[in-house]
Design an enzyme around this catalytic site. Sequence first.
Site, PDB file in Angstrom:
ATOM      1  N   GLY A  51       9.689  -4.969  -8.084  1.00 23.99           N
ATOM      2  CA  GLY A  51      10.553  -3.848  -8.438  1.00 23.99           C
ATOM      3  C   GLY A  51      12.020  -4.142  -8.184  1.00 23.99           C
ATOM      4  CD  GLU A  52      15.830  -3.997 -12.445  1.00 17.25           C
ATOM      5  OE1 GLU A  52      16.264  -2.826 -12.544  1.00 17.25           O
ATOM      6  OE2 GLU A  52      16.040  -4.893 -13.283  1.00 17.25           O
ATOM      7  CE  LYS A  53      12.863   1.303  -2.461  1.00 14.56           C
ATOM      8  NZ  LYS A  53      11.891   0.744  -1.544  1.00 14.56           N
TER       9      LYS A  53
ATOM     10  NE  ARG B 153      10.630   0.805   4.932  1.00 18.44           N
ATOM     11  CZ  ARG B 153      10.414   0.349   6.166  1.00 18.44           C
ATOM     12  NH1 ARG B 153      10.598   1.127   7.193  1.00 18.44           N
ATOM     13  NH2 ARG B 153      10.027  -0.885   6.375  1.00 18.44           N
TER      14      ARG B 153
ATOM     15  CB  SER C  76      10.657   4.403  -0.823  1.00 14.35           C
ATOM     16  OG  SER C  76      10.389   3.736   0.389  1.00 14.35           O
TER      17      SER C  76
ATOM     18  N   GLY D 284       6.048   4.161  -8.482  1.00 10.50           N
ATOM     19  CA  GLY D 284       6.818   2.907  -8.566  1.00 10.50           C
ATOM     20  C   GLY D 284       5.885   1.719  -8.637  1.00 10.50           C
ATOM     21  CG  HIS D 285       3.562   0.660  -5.205  1.00 13.38           C
ATOM     22  ND1 HIS D 285       3.643   1.765  -4.387  1.00 13.38           N
ATOM     23  CD2 HIS D 285       4.113  -0.368  -4.508  1.00 13.38           C
ATOM     24  CE1 HIS D 285       4.202   1.418  -3.229  1.00 13.38           C
ATOM     25  NE2 HIS D 285       4.508   0.133  -3.280  1.00 13.38           N
TER      26      HIS D 285
ATOM     27  CG  LEU E  19      -0.757   1.570  -3.825  1.00 11.73           C
ATOM     28  CD1 LEU E  19      -1.959   1.123  -4.649  1.00 11.73           C
ATOM     29  CD2 LEU E  19       0.295   0.471  -3.767  1.00 11.73           C
TER      30      LEU E  19
ATOM     31  N   GLY F 105       0.796  -1.226   0.000  1.00 10.60           N
ATOM     32  CA  GLY F 105       0.000   0.000   0.000  1.00 10.60           C
ATOM     33  C   GLY F 105       0.829   1.277   0.000  1.00 10.60           C
TER      34      GLY F 105
HETATM   35  P1  AMP Z   1       6.127  -2.390  -1.243  1.00 19.21           P
HETATM   36  O1  AMP Z   1       4.723  -1.835  -1.216  1.00 19.21           O
HETATM   37  O2  AMP Z   1       7.157  -1.426  -0.769  1.00 19.21           O
HETATM   38  O3  AMP Z   1       6.222  -3.753  -0.596  1.00 19.21           O
HETATM   39  O4  AMP Z   1       6.474  -2.625  -2.775  1.00 19.21           O
HETATM   40  C1  AMP Z   1       5.664  -3.426  -3.603  1.00 19.21           C
HETATM   41  C2  AMP Z   1       6.386  -3.657  -4.901  1.00 19.21           C
HETATM   42  O5  AMP Z   1       6.641  -2.414  -5.547  1.00 19.21           O
HETATM   43  C3  AMP Z   1       7.757  -4.351  -4.708  1.00 19.21           C
HETATM   44  O6  AMP Z   1       7.949  -5.299  -5.745  1.00 19.21           O
HETATM   45  C4  AMP Z   1       8.717  -3.191  -4.823  1.00 19.21           C
HETATM   46  O7  AMP Z   1      10.001  -3.574  -5.269  1.00 19.21           O
HETATM   47  C5  AMP Z   1       8.017  -2.325  -5.872  1.00 19.21           C
HETATM   48  N1  AMP Z   1       8.487  -0.942  -5.779  1.00 19.21           N
HETATM   49  C6  AMP Z   1       8.498  -0.146  -4.674  1.00 19.21           C
HETATM   50  N2  AMP Z   1       9.058   1.052  -4.954  1.00 19.21           N
HETATM   51  C7  AMP Z   1       9.416   1.008  -6.267  1.00 19.21           C
HETATM   52  C8  AMP Z   1      10.054   1.925  -7.156  1.00 19.21           C
HETATM   53  N3  AMP Z   1      10.438   3.136  -6.762  1.00 19.21           N
HETATM   54  N4  AMP Z   1      10.259   1.533  -8.430  1.00 19.21           N
HETATM   55  C9  AMP Z   1       9.871   0.302  -8.855  1.00 19.21           C
HETATM   56  N5  AMP Z   1       9.269  -0.611  -8.068  1.00 19.21           N
HETATM   57  C10 AMP Z   1       9.046  -0.269  -6.797  1.00 19.21           C
END
Ligand code: AMP
Length: 251
Positions: free
Chosen positions: A145-147, A185, A183, A34-35, A31, A29
């Site tokens: 994500g590659e992040k 965060r 992010s 990136g998401h 979002l 969440g």
């Molecule tokens: P999270 O909500 O942080 O668990 O992220 C969910 C998905 O989104 C994961 O596969 C992350 O790697 C991807 N993600 C998060 N931030 C980015 C970003 N800035 N660019 C690409 N993918 C992202």
Amino acid sequence: MKTFTSIREWQTWRAAVHATPVGFVPTMGTLHQGHLSLVKASREQNVLTIVSVFINPKQFDDSADFNAYPNDFRKDLERLRKAGVDAVFLPDAAQIYADDYRFKVTESDFSQRLCGAHRPGHFDSVLTVVMRLLNLVRPDNAYFGEKDYQQLQLIRDMASAFFMPVNIVACATVREADGQAMSSRNQRLDAGSRAKAASLYATLKQSRSANEARKVLATQGFDVDYVEDIAGRRLAAARLGNTRLIDNVEI
Ligand code: AMP
């Protein structure tokens, strides 16, 4: 856009879906673009796109970090609707861990390094929840994500090791105008730290070695967990105050 909070209702709906291929984007969440880039890739490559929003309590190092993790489900649903998502799965922890967490996925090598060395058990928790979500959603393609580069590699390896019938698709890191990786965060950074945060990416790119990058970041006020060069990538984690940032670049 359909939304499901009950696993039972989810499973009934999923069993009746015969469209293929199905794409899946698991998230926690809050979002951002990136998401949404993962959602876009899924929509381009699949006839149906499913997103999960589940803040996995097991993968946080302490309850303070979990409690401070941002969430705004209403806004998330609005973004997903606009992005053209077909179904959103929002289970709660009681349903996901109905076994009281008796069963886990354990990885004993790469998960112990880099972020894993600083967050014991973190990747086992991530792999366990991803396994559960993939079993529930049964996608043909799942987008990550590659992040979160180490996470992506571990999920790929898990899918391969367990012969899971899913294709893991990697998506490039989406960045803010100043280079900072998007992010959830980032919201927790005050204005001064947010301005400083962008130099994590710049330093990883510009330094001639991991060691040099580590020194430069420390001088800039980062509390560096690690900077390491592995298989053509430079990966790092560093803290600004209470906020832990990760990033990685190709070298
Ligand atoms: P999270 O909500 O942080 O668990 O992220 C969910 C998905 O989104 C994961 O596969 C992350 O790697 C991807 N993600 C998060 N931030 C980015 C970003 N800035 N660019 C690409 N993918 C992202």
